[in-house]
Scaffold this active site. Structure first.
Site, short mmCIF file in Angstrom:
data_model
loop_
_atom_site.label_atom_id
_atom_site.label_comp_id
_atom_site.label_asym_id
_atom_site.label_seq_id
_atom_site.Cartn_x
_atom_site.Cartn_y
_atom_site.Cartn_z
N ASP A 7 32.73 18.82 46.39
CA ASP A 7 31.39 19.13 45.88
C ASP A 7 31.01 20.52 46.37
O ASP A 7 31.56 21.00 47.38
CB ASP A 7 30.38 18.10 46.37
CG ASP A 7 29.01 18.32 45.77
OD1 ASP A 7 28.90 18.34 44.53
OD2 ASP A 7 28.04 18.48 46.53
N GLU A 9 27.58 23.48 46.82
CA GLU A 9 26.16 23.82 46.76
C GLU A 9 26.08 25.31 46.43
O GLU A 9 26.96 26.09 46.84
CB GLU A 9 25.45 23.52 48.08
CG GLU A 9 25.50 22.05 48.49
CD GLU A 9 24.83 21.10 47.53
OE1 GLU A 9 23.99 21.56 46.72
OE2 GLU A 9 25.15 19.90 47.55
N GLU A 52 13.67 26.90 44.89
CA GLU A 52 14.03 25.64 44.24
C GLU A 52 15.42 25.17 44.63
O GLU A 52 15.68 23.97 44.76
CB GLU A 52 13.92 25.76 42.72
CG GLU A 52 14.73 26.87 42.08
CD GLU A 52 13.98 28.18 41.99
OE1 GLU A 52 14.32 28.98 41.09
OE2 GLU A 52 13.05 28.42 42.79
N HIS A 150 20.95 17.16 49.41
CA HIS A 150 22.32 17.37 48.97
C HIS A 150 23.08 18.13 50.06
O HIS A 150 22.55 19.03 50.70
CB HIS A 150 22.33 18.21 47.69
CG HIS A 150 21.85 17.48 46.49
ND1 HIS A 150 22.46 17.54 45.26
CD2 HIS A 150 20.79 16.64 46.33
CE1 HIS A 150 21.80 16.80 44.40
NE2 HIS A 150 20.78 16.25 45.02
N ASP A 155 28.23 14.67 50.09
CA ASP A 155 28.33 14.23 48.70
C ASP A 155 29.78 13.99 48.29
O ASP A 155 30.06 13.08 47.50
CB ASP A 155 27.68 15.26 47.78
CG ASP A 155 26.15 15.23 47.87
OD1 ASP A 155 25.62 14.43 48.65
OD2 ASP A 155 25.50 16.02 47.17
#
Length: 234
Positions: A7, A9, A52, A150, A155
């Site tokens: 995963d 980010e 965000e 997250h 994850d």
């Protein structure tokens, strides 16, 4: 078979508009069993962190400012993934960012033929259902109570469990024997423990002629057996 569940980010949604990779977490699996080997790294994106994005993963520009650039760790990452298939949730997104970073380093892109997308697997298996990692973990009873934000490695660890469930569950290696005899040992997977078990043919269990005669002689010695009660003489 070796597979890498991973995963990422990022600073946003699209590397073509300047968004960058800031974290990657990889979990190694062999024959759908987690081996305990992982790769995890944070990267300095050399840009700001939109509010965000930070709200999703909690990684600030300040936190990432002293982390290595992707180019400094690219060989470690490539060495870890090797030529294994790469499993991700909404894999096209993650592949897009990884290949963008590889391109900036002058490295070859990872071929999308290696991509296994658990969103697509879940869509085929549960049409019309919610397909987020959270929703699918809930469906399969995977504990995600420690997931407050997250995180790439967390994850990936959750996704490894989900991938097992989506592709056959905890008994994915179980082979049942009918009439044929399986030659050689077969692996059966129970959680993260691999048990090697040799299947054997069924043993003969029918009574022999001698055993049947002994049984008939024993029955003849019984007086007033209950199965004769109510019988009508012919």
């Amino acid at each position: 078979m070796r597979e890498i569940v991973f995963d990422t980010e990022t600073t946003g949604l699209d590397p073509r508009t300047g968004d960058r990779l800031v974290e990657i977490g990889c979990v190694e699996m062999v024959n759908r069993v987690v081996t305990g080997r992982v790769y995890h790294e944070y990267f300095n994106p050399d840009r700001d962190m939109p509010a965000e994005a930070e709200a999703v993963h909690g990684l600030s520009a300040t936190f990432l400012s002293d982390k290595p650039r992707f180019a400094e760790k690219v060989q470690d990452f490539l060495d870890f993934i090797g030529d294994a298939p790469l499993v991700a949730h909404n894999a096209g997104f993650d592949f897009g960012f990884i290949n963008a970073e590889l391109g900036q380093c002058g490295r070859d892109a990872v071929c999308t033929s290696r991509m296994i997308d658990t969103v697509q697997i879940a869509k085929r298996k549960h049409p019309g259902a919610k397909l987020s990692l959270d929703a699918l973990c809930t469906r399969y009873g995977i504990d995600r109570s420690h997931r407050t934000k997250h995180g790439a490695l967390l994850d990936a660890e959750l996704l490894a469990q989900l991938y097992v469930e989506l592709t056959g569950g905890r008994q994915i290696g179980l082979e049942l024997v009918a009439d044929a005899v399986v030659a050689g040992p077969t692996q059966i997977f129970s959680g993260t423990v691999v048990v090697r078990r040799e299947f054997r043919p069924a043993r003969p269990h029918a009574a022999s002629v001698e055993e049947i005669e002994r049984h008939r002689a024993f029955i003849a010695t019984l007086k007033g057996p209950i199965w004769n009660e109510g019988a009508v003489a012919g």
